[in-house]
Design an enzyme around this catalytic site. Structure first.
Site, PDB file in Angstrom:
ATOM      1  N   LYS A 113      58.305  35.779  73.332  1.00 59.87           N
ATOM      2  CA  LYS A 113      58.089  37.153  73.789  1.00 59.87           C
ATOM      3  C   LYS A 113      58.427  37.269  75.274  1.00 59.87           C
ATOM      4  O   LYS A 113      59.159  38.169  75.692  1.00 59.87           O
ATOM      5  CB  LYS A 113      56.613  37.524  73.557  1.00 59.87           C
ATOM      6  N   LYS A 125      48.298  30.831  76.802  1.00 58.76           N
ATOM      7  CA  LYS A 125      47.241  31.690  76.244  1.00 58.76           C
ATOM      8  C   LYS A 125      45.913  30.982  76.420  1.00 58.76           C
ATOM      9  O   LYS A 125      45.869  29.750  76.500  1.00 58.76           O
ATOM     10  CB  LYS A 125      47.485  31.921  74.747  1.00 58.76           C
ATOM     11  N   ASP A 165      43.503  40.285  76.553  1.00 55.38           N
ATOM     12  CA  ASP A 165      43.862  40.286  75.137  1.00 55.38           C
ATOM     13  C   ASP A 165      42.611  40.828  74.427  1.00 55.38           C
ATOM     14  O   ASP A 165      41.811  41.520  75.080  1.00 55.38           O
ATOM     15  CB  ASP A 165      44.246  38.868  74.659  1.00 55.38           C
TER      16      ASP A 165
HETATM   17  P1  NDP Z   1      41.040  45.154  72.114  1.00 59.08           P
HETATM   18  O1  NDP Z   1      39.942  44.165  72.178  1.00 59.08           O
HETATM   19  O2  NDP Z   1      41.181  46.166  73.164  1.00 59.08           O
HETATM   20  O3  NDP Z   1      41.017  45.910  70.710  1.00 59.08           O
HETATM   21  C1  NDP Z   1      41.082  45.258  69.497  1.00 59.08           C
HETATM   22  C2  NDP Z   1      40.930  46.274  68.393  1.00 59.08           C
HETATM   23  O4  NDP Z   1      41.138  45.653  67.127  1.00 59.08           O
HETATM   24  C3  NDP Z   1      39.518  46.852  68.333  1.00 59.08           C
HETATM   25  O5  NDP Z   1      39.581  48.166  67.821  1.00 59.08           O
HETATM   26  C4  NDP Z   1      38.808  45.919  67.370  1.00 59.08           C
HETATM   27  O6  NDP Z   1      37.704  46.531  66.715  1.00 59.08           O
HETATM   28  C5  NDP Z   1      39.927  45.634  66.376  1.00 59.08           C
HETATM   29  N1  NDP Z   1      39.751  44.287  65.806  1.00 59.08           N
HETATM   30  C6  NDP Z   1      39.722  43.115  66.478  1.00 59.08           C
HETATM   31  N2  NDP Z   1      39.531  42.086  65.651  1.00 59.08           N
HETATM   32  C7  NDP Z   1      39.441  42.620  64.441  1.00 59.08           C
HETATM   33  C8  NDP Z   1      39.249  42.067  63.165  1.00 59.08           C
HETATM   34  N3  NDP Z   1      39.071  40.740  62.986  1.00 59.08           N
HETATM   35  N4  NDP Z   1      39.230  42.929  62.112  1.00 59.08           N
HETATM   36  C9  NDP Z   1      39.392  44.259  62.295  1.00 59.08           C
HETATM   37  N5  NDP Z   1      39.568  44.842  63.495  1.00 59.08           N
HETATM   38  C10 NDP Z   1      39.602  44.030  64.545  1.00 59.08           C
HETATM   39  O7  NDP Z   1      42.372  44.251  72.016  1.00 59.08           O
HETATM   40  P2  NDP Z   1      43.888  44.687  72.299  1.00 59.08           P
HETATM   41  O8  NDP Z   1      44.123  46.087  71.902  1.00 59.08           O
HETATM   42  O9  NDP Z   1      44.223  44.250  73.658  1.00 59.08           O
HETATM   43  O10 NDP Z   1      44.669  43.699  71.304  1.00 59.08           O
HETATM   44  C11 NDP Z   1      45.005  44.066  69.958  1.00 59.08           C
HETATM   45  C12 NDP Z   1      46.126  43.188  69.472  1.00 59.08           C
HETATM   46  O11 NDP Z   1      47.268  43.367  70.312  1.00 59.08           O
HETATM   47  C13 NDP Z   1      45.854  41.679  69.488  1.00 59.08           C
HETATM   48  O12 NDP Z   1      46.561  41.068  68.425  1.00 59.08           O
HETATM   49  C14 NDP Z   1      46.498  41.235  70.800  1.00 59.08           C
HETATM   50  O13 NDP Z   1      46.829  39.864  70.782  1.00 59.08           O
HETATM   51  C15 NDP Z   1      47.716  42.117  70.819  1.00 59.08           C
HETATM   52  N6  NDP Z   1      48.357  42.346  72.126  1.00 59.08           N
HETATM   53  C16 NDP Z   1      47.650  42.815  73.189  1.00 59.08           C
HETATM   54  C17 NDP Z   1      48.294  43.053  74.394  1.00 59.08           C
HETATM   55  C18 NDP Z   1      47.586  43.650  75.560  1.00 59.08           C
HETATM   56  O14 NDP Z   1      48.244  43.907  76.570  1.00 59.08           O
HETATM   57  N7  NDP Z   1      46.293  43.911  75.500  1.00 59.08           N
HETATM   58  C19 NDP Z   1      49.721  42.750  74.572  1.00 59.08           C
HETATM   59  C20 NDP Z   1      50.388  42.340  73.357  1.00 59.08           C
HETATM   60  C21 NDP Z   1      49.698  42.124  72.198  1.00 59.08           C
HETATM   61  P3  NDP Z   1      36.263  46.636  67.452  1.00 59.08           P
HETATM   62  O15 NDP Z   1      36.366  47.795  68.381  1.00 59.08           O
HETATM   63  O16 NDP Z   1      35.316  46.850  66.335  1.00 59.08           O
HETATM   64  O17 NDP Z   1      36.062  45.342  68.164  1.00 59.08           O
HETATM   65  O1  2IT Z   2      49.800  39.100  73.786  1.00 57.03           O
HETATM   66  C1  2IT Z   2      50.136  39.495  74.921  1.00 57.03           C
HETATM   67  O2  2IT Z   2      51.327  39.602  75.250  1.00 57.03           O
HETATM   68  C2  2IT Z   2      49.078  39.859  75.875  1.00 57.03           C
HETATM   69  N1  2IT Z   2      47.900  39.800  75.522  1.00 57.03           N
HETATM   70  C3  2IT Z   2      49.431  40.288  77.276  1.00 57.03           C
HETATM   71  C4  2IT Z   2      49.685  39.093  78.147  1.00 57.03           C
HETATM   72  C5  2IT Z   2      49.885  39.372  79.610  1.00 57.03           C
HETATM   73  O3  2IT Z   2      50.015  38.378  80.334  1.00 57.03           O
HETATM   74  O4  2IT Z   2      49.927  40.526  80.039  1.00 57.03           O
END
Ligand code: NDP
Ligand code: 2IT
Length: 443
Positions: A113, A125, A165
């Site tokens: 990525k 990570k 994350d």
């Molecule tokens: P958050 O913690 O902000 O949100 C996660 C969301 O997913 C929440 O709504 C949570 O529900 C739900 N969730 C988490 N685990 C589960 C599960 N086991 N079953 C059902 N729902 C679940 O995380 P992010 O939005 O940052 O991350 C979401 C995804 O995106 C992850 O896979 C992460 O690795 C990926 N990602 C994040 C990036 C970033 O910049 N933040 C960048 C690229 C990828 P609840 O509110 O109930 O906890």
């Molecule tokens: O999965 C991802 O790419 C992230 N959680 C963001 C990583 C970062 O360094 O901004």
């Protein structure tokens, strides 16, 4: 046996209790076959054997005191996977399911990525099995301070730059940064996703969700489709999901369902961004609260969110959340595009079905790269002691997402897999890292 299969078998033998890591490695390596045929020098240089083995894995104890004065102990980790093209870069995840196999799958994905962003960042990570749900602000602070008290010796602006994350957002990054600065005395860009008053970048909070939608927009326009009037389902309601919702709304689409780990809401009138943001980002409440503001919406527990007819599906919660049966429902209802906002949210069986049925499929390592790309922009601004405006960062983000799409799409075509963005993204991301590894000799 082919070089690829041989390395996959060794990874299975050496990491038998890490199914997510094996899944991520298998998916990437199998798609690299056409590139390895053209580059026999990679086998001689042991590139695959090296790329599947983290450069360094740090495992540590995180003791902290809860509000009742009781000592709690969690397990912390940081996996520094590959530094061929830049300092290790990648998020920290706080969730009870975290163990080295999850962090290794995420760190492995992050290598490719980060390469795709075109920016100089390696892959890493980290995280902990700490569960932030229901913890007080002070408990979160004590945990973060303890975590950084060990981690600080392994990170710096030029060595390894963690970010958010699942379970890690602006609040946690603030506590981690404060503790790093207190221990080292260094006011440097050691973390990204910082607050705007102490080195954070404008648009980093929005970047992953916005970037996902920019990518999907570019992908569907290539096939003469438009977000205008499109019906969209987004799983999750965290950082990625919320800002994907906002951008879909801005571009004329309608999001008809969103979820959290307890259940999902469904509203054919379209979901309101400001209300969702208030409930999930500000108040940290359950998504069912949405019905207090919009009583016509329905709240459902224990059923798949993918059951409603839609044009576009954006899984933005967690790994392996969209399974074969979900893919079957989406296809039967006419869904024509899927964009992975989360990391590896679709199971291999689901991805296969999408591809067989000509559903446009945007793999996470390309489609969700906007977050880490904007993190790299935050690192640049920190080094320059400068801040770009929101519009400047957003324009750079959009350019990066369009470039990633074109690169993946073009590479897929060059290697005989037109329209297969999985193959295109994996090969394009891999080649840059592999060539850097060859150039740097046996390290
Ligand atoms: P958050 O913690 O902000 O949100 C996660 C969301 O997913 C929440 O709504 C949570 O529900 C739900 N969730 C988490 N685990 C589960 C599960 N086991 N079953 C059902 N729902 C679940 O995380 P992010 O939005 O940052 O991350 C979401 C995804 O995106 C992850 O896979 C992460 O690795 C990926 N990602 C994040 C990036 C970033 O910049 N933040 C960048 C690229 C990828 P609840 O509110 O109930 O906890
Ligand atoms: O999965 C991802 O790419 C992230 N959680 C963001 C990583 C970062 O360094 O901004």
């Amino acid at each position: 046996m082919s070089y690829v299969q041989d390395v996959i078998n060794k990874v299975k033998e050496r990491n038998p209790h890490e199914p997510e890591f094996i899944q991520a490695v298998t998916e990437v390596l199998e798609s690299l076959e056409p590139a390895l045929e053209r580059h026999p020098e990679y086998e001689q240089a042991g590139i695959l054997e090296r790329i599947v083995e983290p450069e360094r894995q740090i495992l540590f104890r995180v003791p902290w005191m809860d509000d009742n004065g009781k000592v709690q102990v969690n397990r912390g980790m940081r996996i520094q996977f590959n530094s061929a093209i830049g300092p290790y870069k990648g998020g920290l995840r706080l969730h009870p399911t975290v163990y080295p196999g999850i962090i290794k799958f995420l760190g492995f994905e992050q290598i490719f990525k980060n390469s795709l962003t075109g920016l100089p960042i390696g892959g890493g990570k980290g995280g902990s099995d700490f569960d932030p749900k229901g913890k007080s602000d002070l408990e979160i602070m004590r945990f973060c301070q303890s975590f950084m008290t060990e981690l600080y010796r392994h990170v710096s602006a030029d060595i390894d730059v963690p970010a958010g994350d699942i379970g890690v957002g602006g609040r946690e990054i603030g506590y981690l940064f404060g503790q790093y600065k207190r221990i080292t005395g260094l006011n440097e860009g050691v973390l990204t996703g910082k607050g705007l008053s102490y080195g954070g970048s404008l648009a980093r909070t929005e970047a992953t969700g916005y970037g996902l939608v920019y990518f999907v927009d570019e992908m569907i326009q290539d096939k003469n489709k438009s977000l205008n009037g499109a019906r969209v389902i987004i799983s999750g309601s965290g950082n990625v999901a919320i800002y994907a919702l906002q951008k879909i709304n801005q571009l004329g689409g309608k999001v008809i369902a969103m979820s959290d780990s307890t259940g999902h809401i469904h509203d054919e009138n379209g979901i309101d961004f400001a209300t969702m943001q208030k409930i999930k980002e500000v108040e940290r409440k359950r998504i069912s609260e949405y019905l207090k503001y919009f009583p016509q919406a329905e709240y459902v527990e224990g059923e798949s969110i993918w059951r409603y007819p839609c044009d576009i599906a954006l899984p933005c919660a967690t790994q392996n959340e969209l399974k074969q049966a979900d893919a079957e429902m989406l296809i039967a209802h006419g869904c024509y595009a899927v964009g992975e906002g989360a990391n590896m949210p679709c199971t291999p069986e689901a991805v296969k079905l999408f591809q067989e049925n000509k559903v446009m499929f945007a793999p996470g390592k390309a489609a969700n790269a906007g977050g880490v790309a904007t993190s790299a922009l935050e690192m640049s601004q920190n080094s320059m002691r400068y801040s770009w405006t929101f519009e400047e960062v957003d324009a750079k983000l959009k350019n990066i997402m369009v470039s990633i799409y074109r690169n993946a799409s073009q590479t897929a075509k060059e290697y005989g897999h037109e329209d297969n963005l999985v193959v295109g993204a994996n090969i394009a991301g891999f080649l840059k890292v592999a060539n850097a590894m060859v150039s740097q000799g046996l390290v």
